[in-house]
Design an enzyme around this catalytic site. Structure first.
Site, PDB file in Angstrom:
ATOM      1  N   ASP A  95      88.121  53.256  11.925  1.00 42.62           N
ATOM      2  CA  ASP A  95      88.828  53.955  12.996  1.00 42.62           C
ATOM      3  C   ASP A  95      88.686  55.452  12.734  1.00 42.62           C
ATOM      4  O   ASP A  95      88.106  55.865  11.732  1.00 42.62           O
ATOM      5  CB  ASP A  95      90.283  53.482  13.085  1.00 42.62           C
ATOM      6  N   SER A  96      89.225  56.257  13.627  1.00 46.78           N
ATOM      7  CA  SER A  96      88.962  57.701  13.544  1.00 46.78           C
ATOM      8  C   SER A  96      89.998  58.432  12.715  1.00 46.78           C
ATOM      9  O   SER A  96      89.826  59.598  12.394  1.00 46.78           O
ATOM     10  CB  SER A  96      88.986  58.284  14.946  1.00 46.78           C
ATOM     11  N   GLY A  97      91.093  57.772  12.371  1.00 46.96           N
ATOM     12  CA  GLY A  97      92.200  58.433  11.694  1.00 46.96           C
ATOM     13  C   GLY A  97      93.226  58.968  12.672  1.00 46.96           C
ATOM     14  O   GLY A  97      94.340  59.311  12.284  1.00 46.96           O
ATOM     15  N   GLY A  98      92.848  59.016  13.942  1.00 45.02           N
ATOM     16  CA  GLY A  98      93.748  59.588  14.946  1.00 45.02           C
ATOM     17  C   GLY A  98      95.089  58.866  14.998  1.00 45.02           C
ATOM     18  O   GLY A  98      96.146  59.495  14.981  1.00 45.02           O
ATOM     19  N   ASP A 123      90.837  60.299  18.770  1.00 41.58           N
ATOM     20  CA  ASP A 123      91.571  60.249  20.033  1.00 41.58           C
ATOM     21  C   ASP A 123      93.052  60.472  19.786  1.00 41.58           C
ATOM     22  O   ASP A 123      93.501  60.509  18.642  1.00 41.58           O
ATOM     23  CB  ASP A 123      91.371  58.882  20.712  1.00 41.58           C
ATOM     24  N   GLN A 148      92.188  55.764  26.530  1.00 37.36           N
ATOM     25  CA  GLN A 148      93.646  55.843  26.468  1.00 37.36           C
ATOM     26  C   GLN A 148      94.190  55.878  27.906  1.00 37.36           C
ATOM     27  O   GLN A 148      93.439  55.600  28.843  1.00 37.36           O
ATOM     28  CB  GLN A 148      94.066  57.092  25.672  1.00 37.36           C
ATOM     29  N   GLY A 203      95.565  52.285  22.689  1.00 37.73           N
ATOM     30  CA  GLY A 203      96.916  52.489  23.195  1.00 37.73           C
ATOM     31  C   GLY A 203      97.576  51.225  23.698  1.00 37.73           C
ATOM     32  O   GLY A 203      98.539  51.261  24.462  1.00 37.73           O
ATOM     33  N   ASP A 205      90.689  43.682  16.248  1.00 40.51           N
ATOM     34  CA  ASP A 205      91.133  43.832  14.858  1.00 40.51           C
ATOM     35  C   ASP A 205      92.644  43.732  14.881  1.00 40.51           C
ATOM     36  O   ASP A 205      93.278  44.068  15.891  1.00 40.51           O
ATOM     37  CB  ASP A 205      90.754  45.196  14.282  1.00 40.51           C
ATOM     38  N   CYS A 252      92.873  21.471   8.287  1.00 36.48           N
ATOM     39  CA  CYS A 252      92.162  22.716   7.973  1.00 36.48           C
ATOM     40  C   CYS A 252      91.229  22.486   6.786  1.00 36.48           C
ATOM     41  O   CYS A 252      91.588  21.826   5.817  1.00 36.48           O
ATOM     42  CB  CYS A 252      93.154  23.830   7.654  1.00 36.48           C
ATOM     43  N   CYS A 295      89.905  24.901   4.881  1.00 34.97           N
ATOM     44  CA  CYS A 295      89.799  26.050   3.969  1.00 34.97           C
ATOM     45  C   CYS A 295      90.114  25.614   2.539  1.00 34.97           C
ATOM     46  O   CYS A 295      90.762  24.599   2.297  1.00 34.97           O
ATOM     47  CB  CYS A 295      90.680  27.214   4.422  1.00 34.97           C
ATOM     48  N   CYS A 311      93.792  24.969   1.761  1.00 34.93           N
ATOM     49  CA  CYS A 311      94.311  23.714   2.318  1.00 34.93           C
ATOM     50  C   CYS A 311      93.721  22.501   1.609  1.00 34.93           C
ATOM     51  O   CYS A 311      94.362  21.457   1.516  1.00 34.93           O
ATOM     52  CB  CYS A 311      94.056  23.653   3.822  1.00 34.93           C
ATOM     53  N   HIS A 329      94.186  31.583   3.748  1.00 35.26           N
ATOM     54  CA  HIS A 329      94.291  30.590   4.837  1.00 35.26           C
ATOM     55  C   HIS A 329      94.424  31.266   6.201  1.00 35.26           C
ATOM     56  O   HIS A 329      93.765  30.860   7.169  1.00 35.26           O
ATOM     57  CB  HIS A 329      95.474  29.643   4.617  1.00 35.26           C
TER      58      HIS A 329
END
Lengths: 373, 373
Positions: A93-96, A147, A189, A216, A266, A304, A306, A309, A335
C-alpha cells in the site's frame, strides 16, 4: 508482458471473471485474496507456511516498513522479497491510510503530508513522490498511489478535497507506473458520494494505470453503504484492468464484489481474528474459547484438509488459546488463511466452470456470520 | 523389552556412554536432550516442527497439565500423545517441583501435600499415589516419582526431612514402575549435602527403579556446587540404568555431566531464551536485539543447517523481535532447539567414535558464555 492482465473466463450471469496478472515475480491468478504482512510477516506465519498455504501474493504496509526496519535497510537486502524470504509477488500500500489514521498530522498540502510518526514521534513528510520512492526501495511488484482515505462519516466538502488531492497525487505517482517492472495502481476515493466516486474514477482512468483500486470502503460505514460504494465505482472502471477492493474480507461482501467484477482483495480478518481465537470456516465463524469445545475432538472445521485440521482437535486448540500459548494463535492463523484461500479458489473454479451463480447462492444459503452447531 | 536400557558404547577416558532406552513409544538414544513442553506444547513449536527437529522425546509438566486442561480431559483424548499429536516418547515430571515452588502450601505430611493452585486458588492434595495416577492418565512413557525438592540455600535438617519424605514417597511410586508399560524413575535429592545424597541414592536403588534422576540441582546454587552435587550422586547410581540430570541445560555443565555418565537432560533454556531474544550457538550466546545485527545478513549461526539459518538473516530476525512479531520468537526457538539437538548428537557420535574427550576439550576451548564476534 509485465503488467499484462488476461481475462481467462467470464461468468454468464454476472460480471465475475477470472484472470492472470503478470508481475515480475510471477503470475497472480484472480480473483485473489492477499494476506496482510504488515511488518514483513503475515503474523505468526513463516514464508514456508505461506508457500504451503499456496498464496500467490501477499501485502506489505509501506508506512510500517518505512518506520521499522526502514526502507533503506530493506533495500540493502535487495528488497522486501529477500528480506522476508518470499519470492512470489508482493503488493504494497502507499502508506497513505496509516498516515491519516495512525500518525499525528501537522499539515496537509498539495505536495503531501507532514506528520509525527506514531511509534517515536519523529517528524516526517510523505507525498506521492516519497511514497513511490519508498515502495521502489521495498521493491514490491505492485505499488499503490499515495491517496487520502477520509474516515466515515465525513462531510462531502472534505471528501471532495480528499478526492482532488488523490487525483493530483495520482498524477505524480503515474510517472512511476511500470518503471523498473513495478506496477502502480490508482485508488478511487469519494466516500459514500456517487458523484465524487465517478469524478475520481474518471480522472484516474485518464491517467491509464496498470490497475484500479476501490478505496475508502470498510472504514466504518454500514454494509449497505459498502455495497453502494462498490456499485458506484466499479461501473466506471475499465474492463481490461484488474480491480482491487481494499480492506474487504467478509466472505459475503467478497462474493458480492466478485459478482460485480472485482478481482483482488486484502484483509487482516483471518490473521487478526486468529489472535482473538475466532475460527473461520466455510459455514461461519466461532470462538474457540467457548466452553462447548472443551472436549470437542473434531478438527477446527470438519472436512477441512489443512495441516492443522488433519493434526489437532478443537479441544487442544482451545486449551492452547486459553492458557495463552503462542502455538494456538499460530495454528488458528494457519487454518483461517487456508480457509480464505480455499474460498477464493472455489470461486475461481466456479467461474471457470460457469457455475459461479450457483456457488454463490449455495454459499450464502449455508453461511451464517456466527456458526450454529 | 519396555524399560530395557542397552549401553551401546563407552568412552575410554571418562564415564561417558551412549545407550538405548526402550519405551512403549520408541527407543530413546542417549545422551539425550529433552525440550520442555510444559502445557502440552514446546512453546511456539508444532509437533511437526519437533519431528523435523528430530527430537526423540519431550517433557510434559504434570502440575500444569493437571491444572489446565486437566488430566481427565487428556485421558479422554487417549493421553497426552494424542492430545498434542506427538507419537514419540514423553517424560512427565511428578508435579512435586511446582507444588513446592508455585503453589501456596497448607500442609505437608508423609502422605503428600495440601496446597492451593497457583492459577485459581483451588484447594488440592497431591501425594505419591495422586501423582502417579495423574501421570498414568497423561500416559507418559516415563513418569517421575513424587519428591520434595528443597530450595537453595536450605538448612541440612530440612533437607534431611525432604530426603526422608522423598524416600517414603518413592516406595509408594515404585508400585507403578512398568505397570501398563509406563516406566518410573526415582529422584535423588539431598541438596548440597553429600551424606544426604548418598543416603537418598542408596535407599532408592534398593527399590530398583527403571532409571534414576539427580534432582535438586540448578535451584539457585553456584556452578561449583552443581558439579559437586552431580559428583556426589552419580557415583552411587547403578551403571546399567539411565541417569537423568534434571533442569540442567548449560552446555558446559551438560558436557561435564556426560563425562561423569549422565544420560538424560531437560531444560527450558533454549525455548525461554528464545523468548528473550537470546540466540544459542555452538560457540556461545548473543542477544539478537543488539544494534550491531541491524544490517547483518548472516544467518543466526554461521554454518548451521537449520531451516531458519538457511532461510533468514539476523537482520530480519532482529527486526521481527524488535517489533514484537511472534514469528521472531518462533523462528529463534526453532534454531535454539536445533542447536541443542546438534550439540547432543555430536556428543553421541564422539562417544561412539571414542573421541569424546577431544570433542569435549575442543568444545570448551571454543565456547564463550557470551559470544564475541
Amino acid at each position: 508482458m509485465i503488467g499484462k492482465f488476461e481475462i481467462t473466463s467470464r461468468c454468464n450471469d454476472s460480471s465475475a471473471r477470472t484472470g492472470r496478472l503478470h508481475t515480475i515475480n510471477g503470475v497472480v491468478k484472480t480473483p485473489i485474496f492477499m494476506p496482510v504482512g504488515t511488518k514483513a510477516t503475515v503474523k505468526t506465519m513463516s514464508s514456508q507456511d505461506l508457500y504451503d498455504l499456496d498464496f500467490d501474493v501477499i501485502l506489505g504496509n509501506t508506512y510500517h516498513l518505512n518506520d521499522r526496519p526502514g526502507a533503506d535497510l530493506i533495500a540493502q537486502h535487495g528488497g522486501l522479497h529477500n528480506f522476508m524470504s518470499w519470492n512470489r509477488p508482493i503488493l504494497t500500500d502507499s502508506g497513505g491510510y496509516q498516515v491519516f489514521s495512525l500518525s499525528k498530522i501537522n499539515k496537509i498540502t498539495d505536495y503531501g503530508v507532514s506528520f509525527k510518526s506514531h511509534s517515536d514521534g519523529k517528524e516526517l513528510f510523505i507525498g506521492p513522490n516519497e511514497s513511490m520512492k519508498i515502495q521502489s526501495l521495498l521493491g514490491s511488484d505492485i505499488a499503490m498511489v499515495f491517496d487520502e482515505c477520509p474516515p466515515y462519516p465525513c462531510k462531502k466538502e472534505y471528501v471532495n478535497k480528499a478526492v482532488c488531492r488523490t487525483i493530483a497525487w495520482a498524477k505524480e505517482c503515474k510517472k512511476y507506473d511500470n518503471l523498473n517492472d513495478q506496477l502502480v495502481f490508482g485508488i478511487v476515493q469519494g466516500g459514500v458520494y456517487p458523484d465524487l466516486r465517478e469524478k475520481c474514477a474518471k480522472k484516474l482512468i485518464e491517467l491509464d494505470f496498470s490497475g484500479y483500486a476501490i478505496g475508502g470502503v470498510s472504514v466504518g460505514e454500514s454494509d449497505d453503504l459498502k455495497i453502494k460504494s462498490v456499485d458506484n465505482t466499479i461501473k466506471f472502471l475499465p474492463n481490461d484492468k484488474p480491480r482491487y477492493l481494499m480492506g474487504v474480507g467478509e466472505f459475503s461482501q467478497m462474493i458480492y464484489a466478485i459478482s460485480k467484477g472485482v478481482d483482488m482483495f486484502d484483509c487482516v480478518m483471518p490473521t487478526r481474528q486468529a489472535r482473538n481465537g475466532t475460527i473461520t470456516t466455510m459455514k461461519g465463524r466461532y470462538p474457540i474459547k467457548s466452553a462447548k469445545y472443551k472436549n470437542d475432538k473434531r478438527p477446527l472445521e470438519e472436512g477441512c484438509d489443512c495441516l492443522v485440521c488433519k493434526t489437532y482437535t478443537r479441544s487442544y486448540l482451545r486449551h492452547l488459546f486459553n492458557v495463552g500459548e503462542i502455538l494456538g494463535i499460530r495454528l488458528i492463523t494457519y487454518h483461517n488463511l487456508y480457509c480464505y484461500n480455499k474460498f477464493i479458489k472455489n470461486i475461481r473454479s466456479s467461474i471457470e466452470d460457469n457455475k459461479f451463480e450457483l456457488y454463490k447462492s449455495n454459499f450464502i444459503k449455508n453461511y451464517n456470520l456466527v456458526l450454529k452447531d
